[in-house]
Design a protein around this motif. Structure first.
Motif, PDB file in Angstrom:
ATOM      1  N   ASN A 138       0.939  -1.227  -0.007  1.00 58.75           N
ATOM      2  CA  ASN A 138      -0.032   0.176   0.110  1.00 58.75           C
ATOM      3  C   ASN A 138       0.834   1.051  -0.171  1.00 58.75           C
ATOM      4  OD1 ASN A 138      -1.799   1.846   0.431  1.00 58.75           O
ATOM      5  ND2 ASN A 138      -2.826   1.219   2.018  1.00 58.75           N
ATOM      6  N   SER A 163      -0.426   4.110  -1.211  1.00 51.16           N
ATOM      7  CA  SER A 163      -1.417   5.194  -1.257  1.00 51.16           C
ATOM      8  C   SER A 163      -0.981   6.373  -0.934  1.00 51.16           C
ATOM      9  CB  SER A 163      -2.775   4.773  -0.983  1.00 51.16           C
ATOM     10  OG  SER A 163      -3.676   5.873  -1.051  1.00 51.16           O
ATOM     11  N   ASP A 221       0.390  -5.407  -8.524  1.00 47.96           N
ATOM     12  CA  ASP A 221      -0.729  -5.013  -7.444  1.00 47.96           C
ATOM     13  C   ASP A 221      -0.680  -4.197  -6.525  1.00 47.96           C
ATOM     14  OD1 ASP A 221      -2.761  -6.770  -8.892  1.00 47.96           O
ATOM     15  OD2 ASP A 221      -2.131  -8.547  -7.923  1.00 47.96           O
ATOM     16  N   ASN A 277      -0.596  -0.846  -4.402  1.00 49.51           N
ATOM     17  CA  ASN A 277      -1.415   0.456  -4.505  1.00 49.51           C
ATOM     18  C   ASN A 277      -0.998   1.767  -4.720  1.00 49.51           C
ATOM     19  OD1 ASN A 277      -3.674   2.303  -4.269  1.00 49.51           O
ATOM     20  ND2 ASN A 277      -4.509   1.688  -2.249  1.00 49.51           N
ATOM     21  N   SER A 304      -2.439   4.676  -5.748  1.00 48.20           N
ATOM     22  CA  SER A 304      -3.442   5.654  -5.483  1.00 48.20           C
ATOM     23  C   SER A 304      -3.110   6.924  -4.928  1.00 48.20           C
ATOM     24  CB  SER A 304      -4.838   5.187  -5.005  1.00 48.20           C
ATOM     25  OG  SER A 304      -5.396   4.291  -5.602  1.00 48.20           O
ATOM     26  N   THR A 318       0.278  -2.217 -11.828  1.00 43.36           N
ATOM     27  CA  THR A 318      -0.271  -1.653 -10.398  1.00 43.36           C
ATOM     28  C   THR A 318      -1.439  -1.089 -10.647  1.00 43.36           C
ATOM     29  OG1 THR A 318       0.461   0.501 -10.982  1.00 43.36           O
ATOM     30  CG2 THR A 318       2.096  -0.806 -10.207  1.00 43.36           C
ATOM     31  N   LYS A 319      -2.088  -0.554  -9.164  1.00 40.66           N
ATOM     32  CA  LYS A 319      -3.362  -0.057  -9.100  1.00 40.66           C
ATOM     33  C   LYS A 319      -3.155   1.196  -8.682  1.00 40.66           C
ATOM     34  CE  LYS A 319      -5.336  -4.338  -7.392  1.00 40.66           C
ATOM     35  NZ  LYS A 319      -5.854  -5.050  -6.070  1.00 40.66           N
ATOM     36  N   ASP A 352      -4.869   5.475  -9.735  1.00 39.48           N
ATOM     37  CA  ASP A 352      -5.996   6.452 -10.053  1.00 39.48           C
ATOM     38  C   ASP A 352      -5.651   7.804 -10.578  1.00 39.48           C
ATOM     39  OD1 ASP A 352      -5.073   8.169  -7.813  1.00 39.48           O
ATOM     40  OD2 ASP A 352      -6.507   7.390  -6.359  1.00 39.48           O
ATOM     41  N   TRP A 395      -6.919   2.383 -14.976  1.00 41.44           N
ATOM     42  CA  TRP A 395      -6.822   2.933 -13.428  1.00 41.44           C
ATOM     43  C   TRP A 395      -8.230   3.618 -13.188  1.00 41.44           C
ATOM     44  CZ3 TRP A 395      -1.465   5.339 -12.284  1.00 41.44           C
ATOM     45  CH2 TRP A 395      -0.574   4.410 -12.117  1.00 41.44           C
TER      46      TRP A 395
END
Length: 281
Positions: free
Chosen positions: A223, A225, A241, A243, A245, A263-264, A266, A281
């Motif tokens: 994570n 983010s 995978d 995060n 964001s 990846t993930k 936004d 995304w």
């Protein structure tokens, strides 16, 4: 010679599948467990490769869970082998040369990857003496990509990569030092995680990773983010995978499109200018 973003990244080191012969869909070994259609031996065409070298499920790769396909990037090596090394003659037209073409592709892909990293290093490096060395090695690497197939297959790629890695490491240290000194951070926290390699599933939202050495780190499902990764070296890091964001990767170094594609993120994720935001995304 001046290496511009337009000349080196947009034109030569970008994938152009329409000028290739589906080489990545044939030359590589596939494993279904890694997000490919099925287990496939190297040298055997993918079940989805059509006669015109296009993919029959290209528009549905993400929906079918084929993350391995969406993540792969040849750095433009495919079209170089197809159009330059072999002058537009594909492996179906000359099946006796197929295996040789596939081997050439694997070597070319390594050379183009090195060109990608060297180009970034050239842009980032401020020491003029080292910048000249990078420029010289860029020229040399480019010449190697233009060799005839027999000379290409005879290259000592490992020895050449060693030279490249020395300059990349020097540039990494320069950029990371500047990134760490550019923000007032308690010294006891500044480098606490700089050489940790296993961040599998870790929550890094409160971790200072400015100027961090994340080369080869496992960041699977981590994570990140909102994390500021300015000046962080991500060469070879596994970001599957992860995060991202709202993360700031604008000034991260040695990051590739293939890594980002796994990846993930936004609309608030900030990427380096040479990378493209994934449509999913």
């Amino acid at each position: 010679m001046i290496y511009t973003y337009e000349d080196k990244l947009n034109k030569e080191l970008r994938v152009d599948c329409e000028k290739c012969f589906g080489l990545c869909c044939v030359a590589l070994y596939f494993s279904a467990s890694e997000g490919f259609p099925t287990n496939k031996d190297a040298g055997k065409p993918c079940i989805n490769l059509q006669s015109n070298f296009t993919c029959s499920v290209h528009k549905d790769l993400r929906n079918k869970g084929l993350k391995g396909c969406t993540a792969y990037d040849c750095f433009g090596a495919g079209q170089k082998v197809a159009q330059v090394t072999y002058g537009g003659h594909d492996w179906r037209q000359a099946p006796e040369s197929a295996n040789q073409m596939f081997e050439a592709f694997l070597i070319m892909r390594q050379l183009h990857e090195m060109l990608w990293y060297l180009t970034q290093a050239f842009i980032l490096q401020t020491d003029h003496g080292i910048k000249d060395k990078i420029s010289s090695l860029l020229d040399n690497t480019k010449r190697l990509t233009l060799l005839d197939v027999n000379s290409l297959l005879g290259l000592d790629v490992a020895a050449h990569r060693t030279k490249v890695n020395m300059l990349l490491k020097n540039t990494s240290e320069l950029v990371r030092t500047k990134a760490r000194s550019g923000k007032n951070t308690p010294s006891r926290n500044r480098n606490a995680h700089s050489r940790r390699l296993d961040y599998f599933g870790a929550d890094l939202r409160k971790t200072n990773l400015r100027g961090a050495d994340l080369r080869g780190a496992c960041l699977i499902a981590a994570n990140l983010s909102g994390v500021d990764l300015s000046g962080a070296d991500l060469i070879g890091a596994d970001l599957r995978d992860a995060n991202l964001s709202g993360a700031n990767l604008t000034n991260s170094i040695f990051l590739t499109q293939a890594q980002i594609n796994t990846t993930k993120g936004d609309s608030n994720t900030k990427l380096p200018m040479m990378l493209v935001r994934p449509t999913y995304w």
